[in-house]
Design a protein around this motif. Sequence first.
Motif, mmCIF file in Angstrom:
data_model
loop_
_atom_site.group_PDB
_atom_site.id
_atom_site.type_symbol
_atom_site.label_atom_id
_atom_site.label_comp_id
_atom_site.label_asym_id
_atom_site.label_seq_id
_atom_site.Cartn_x
_atom_site.Cartn_y
_atom_site.Cartn_z
ATOM 1 N N UNK A 234 0.808 -1.221 0.000
ATOM 2 C CA UNK A 234 0.000 0.000 0.000
ATOM 3 C C UNK A 234 0.842 1.273 0.000
ATOM 4 N N UNK A 235 1.922 1.248 0.784
ATOM 5 C CA UNK A 235 2.798 2.413 0.939
ATOM 6 C C UNK A 235 2.022 3.648 1.407
ATOM 7 N N UNK A 236 1.320 3.542 2.551
ATOM 8 C CA UNK A 236 0.507 4.664 3.032
ATOM 9 C C UNK A 236 1.357 5.805 3.589
ATOM 10 N N UNK A 237 0.771 6.998 3.612
ATOM 11 C CA UNK A 237 1.417 8.186 4.194
ATOM 12 C C UNK A 237 0.418 8.853 5.136
ATOM 13 N N UNK A 238 0.914 9.796 5.925
ATOM 14 C CA UNK A 238 0.091 10.389 6.983
ATOM 15 C C UNK A 238 -1.067 11.221 6.449
ATOM 16 N N UNK A 239 -1.013 11.648 5.209
ATOM 17 C CA UNK A 239 -2.101 12.453 4.650
ATOM 18 C C UNK A 239 -3.221 11.597 4.048
ATOM 19 N N UNK A 240 -3.078 10.283 4.095
ATOM 20 C CA UNK A 240 -4.099 9.399 3.544
ATOM 21 C C UNK A 240 -5.361 9.391 4.406
ATOM 22 N N UNK A 241 -6.468 9.066 3.765
ATOM 23 C CA UNK A 241 -7.729 8.822 4.464
ATOM 24 C C UNK A 241 -8.228 7.447 4.031
ATOM 25 N N UNK A 242 -8.362 6.541 4.984
ATOM 26 C CA UNK A 242 -8.789 5.168 4.735
ATOM 27 C C UNK A 242 -10.292 5.050 4.969
ATOM 28 N N UNK A 243 -10.904 4.079 4.344
ATOM 29 C CA UNK A 243 -12.258 3.672 4.689
ATOM 30 C C UNK A 243 -12.479 2.261 4.180
ATOM 31 N N UNK A 244 -13.655 1.695 4.494
ATOM 32 C CA UNK A 244 -13.961 0.352 4.023
ATOM 33 C C UNK A 244 -15.175 -0.210 4.721
ATOM 34 N N UNK A 245 -15.572 -1.388 4.272
ATOM 35 C CA UNK A 245 -16.768 -2.045 4.805
ATOM 36 C C UNK A 245 -16.512 -3.207 5.761
ATOM 37 N N UNK A 246 -15.332 -3.837 5.786
ATOM 38 C CA UNK A 246 -15.184 -4.989 6.692
ATOM 39 C C UNK A 246 -15.279 -4.563 8.153
ATOM 40 N N UNK A 247 -16.035 -5.301 8.954
ATOM 41 C CA UNK A 247 -16.174 -4.959 10.376
ATOM 42 C C UNK A 247 -14.838 -5.032 11.108
ATOM 43 N N UNK A 248 -14.715 -4.223 12.148
ATOM 44 C CA UNK A 248 -13.518 -4.280 12.987
ATOM 45 C C UNK A 248 -13.393 -5.626 13.678
ATOM 46 N N UNK A 249 -14.482 -6.392 13.733
ATOM 47 C CA UNK A 249 -14.420 -7.737 14.312
ATOM 48 C C UNK A 249 -13.674 -8.708 13.411
ATOM 49 N N UNK A 250 -13.522 -8.395 12.127
ATOM 50 C CA UNK A 250 -12.685 -9.172 11.214
ATOM 51 C C UNK A 250 -11.280 -8.581 11.240
ATOM 52 N N UNK A 251 -10.265 -9.425 11.224
ATOM 53 C CA UNK A 251 -8.905 -8.878 11.198
ATOM 54 C C UNK A 251 -8.663 -8.088 9.914
ATOM 55 N N UNK A 252 -9.361 -8.424 8.818
ATOM 56 C CA UNK A 252 -9.278 -7.644 7.584
ATOM 57 C C UNK A 252 -9.702 -6.198 7.842
ATOM 58 N N UNK A 253 -10.775 -6.014 8.619
ATOM 59 C CA UNK A 253 -11.232 -4.679 8.952
ATOM 60 C C UNK A 253 -10.394 -4.028 10.039
ATOM 61 N N UNK A 254 -10.027 -4.795 11.055
ATOM 62 C CA UNK A 254 -9.209 -4.245 12.141
ATOM 63 C C UNK A 254 -7.929 -3.641 11.595
ATOM 64 N N UNK A 255 -7.307 -4.349 10.648
ATOM 65 C CA UNK A 255 -6.093 -3.813 10.039
ATOM 66 C C UNK A 255 -6.397 -2.671 9.091
ATOM 67 N N UNK A 256 -7.208 -2.959 8.062
ATOM 68 C CA UNK A 256 -7.388 -2.007 6.986
ATOM 69 C C UNK A 256 -8.117 -0.749 7.361
ATOM 70 N N UNK A 257 -9.030 -0.820 8.345
ATOM 71 C CA UNK A 257 -9.859 0.332 8.651
ATOM 72 C C UNK A 257 -9.472 1.010 9.969
ATOM 73 N N UNK A 258 -8.540 0.444 10.710
ATOM 74 C CA UNK A 258 -8.127 1.072 11.967
ATOM 75 C C UNK A 258 -6.614 1.093 12.153
ATOM 76 N N UNK A 259 -5.998 -0.069 12.202
ATOM 77 C CA UNK A 259 -4.584 -0.123 12.579
ATOM 78 C C UNK A 259 -3.651 0.399 11.482
ATOM 79 N N UNK A 260 -3.911 0.065 10.226
ATOM 80 C CA UNK A 260 -3.019 0.517 9.154
ATOM 81 C C UNK A 260 -2.928 2.037 9.106
ATOM 82 N N UNK A 261 -4.063 2.758 9.082
ATOM 83 C CA UNK A 261 -3.927 4.220 9.059
ATOM 84 C C UNK A 261 -3.264 4.780 10.312
ATOM 85 N N UNK A 262 -3.586 4.218 11.467
ATOM 86 C CA UNK A 262 -3.009 4.756 12.695
ATOM 87 C C UNK A 262 -1.501 4.539 12.763
#
Length: 541
Positions: A234-262
């Motif tokens: 992905x090569x994210x940077x601090x100015x990125x804005x993430x979003x998505x549909x997977x729930x935070x209860x799925x590790x796919x969502x926990x990573x992609x929608x919370x932990x990766x941006x943080x």
Amino acid sequence: MPGNASAHVDTFTRDHLPAPELWPVLDLAAAGLNYGPRVNATVELLDKHLGDAQADRPAILTDEASLSYRQLAAQVARISAVLIDDMKLVPGNRVLLRAANNPMMAACTLAVMRCGLVAVPTMPLLRAGELQVVIDKARISAALCDHRLLAEMNTAAQACPTLTQVLHFGGPEDDTSLERLCRDRSESFAPCDTAADDPALIAFTSGTTGKPKGTVHFHRDILAMCDLFPRHVLKPVSTDIFTGTPPLAFSFGLGGVLCFPMRVGAATLLIEKTDPAGLLAAIDRHQVTTCFTAPTFYRQMAAAASQFKLNSLKACVSAGEALPVATRDAFKKATGLDIIDGIGATEMIHIFISSPPEQARRGTIGKVVPGYEARVVDDEMNTLPCGEIGRLAVRGPTGCRYLDDERQTNYVRDGWNLTGDTFSMDADGYFTYQARSDDMIISAGYNIAGPEVEDALLAHEAVAECGVIGISDEERGQIVKAIVVLKPGHAGDEAMVRSLQDWTKARIAPYKYPRAIAFVDQLPRTETGKLQRFKLRTLQA
């Protein structure tokens, strides 16, 4: 606390890990990761940004509000104080989390890990019976629950003697509301000095038997998922804005929608519920750069993309089910963007095979993410020649450790994780997905175990026996199909189809219900009476 001594006072999770000889090989050094003996995931994801320019930049966005990193940290501190001072929880206790993707769910997850407790996030759609299995398996003593989901939560709690405290949030304030307890709390609370290998998360996944498996991940695993796939693909940077549909209860969502941006100090837009057009509108409205969702959504987003301004979007990640070439092509034609395909597993915590768009190869998922190793093997774990189809085996800095579950030996062999997928690999190291090697049904990104649906159907007064399979579907990849034998006196008509579907939705998560139902006189069985599930796919009814 010296070295890597555990901070856990309640050692239940650590005590119920598999024997060390049953673990997969876990090699952080080869992946270039060195977190040291003591690390707390929330400190690394949140606190590290409080002393720099990111502190007052948005961390979490919704259509109604924006929380800066400083504001989020204050909220996490208040929740932490409630967990420790009011609820009297101690490091190692398990806390069930139940909500859609919203700021309080995110803050509660971070607070639980910050306190050295073990987060057990659950899907909002789970029914009381499904929650009860999770609570009993993980010996959960406390829960934080969105007030809109309290009915099933309270029903489950009544049947679970270990669960003695349930706080709700997002609704009216009373003696059991998290907001009231947080109101007068300090905006600072010292984090627990956890060991890198202290459990931080139990992520539950269903097996083909329908009995959920709790996959234990350490604090270092939370960081490892942030430091491999995102960094290399992905090569994210601090100015990125993430979003998505997977729930935070799925590790796919926990990573992609919370932990990766943080991890990089970026922002995330949390959306509780939406459809493909709504997701596109949110991307347009908030100038989102990075999106995580399933192929089902991308197929429908391609058709509606021309109605929205998507010039901010630069990365779209797909996982959870196979990405059809037609979907990839349609989305590219509509947006100009190549979808980043990936395969991950709850047991591995996140994606381990994927390639950035410039390295993608048509018809394949991609190459192994740097830091992981993968190969295609036969039933004896011998590596197969290029082009041959076999079982996918993978290892790296993360891997499967089931909580007190004999199925550990099915998933881990000779130090390798066997994901339950069949693949082939070409001479250049690109992996092509073939199929699941078990009876798991993957529909719109959800894992659905056929036997669990069968159990629900068999409780219906009209059902004599049934078998459940996944069948191909253009929109969802697969849908659940039930082959049903009715008891005498019951008609297999449209009214019965609706009755069985409604019955199932009321007993297990609604996404698991059979979208197709066929009625037959008998099911194919062996001489010993075992259901021949593979023959169900050939029945014409």
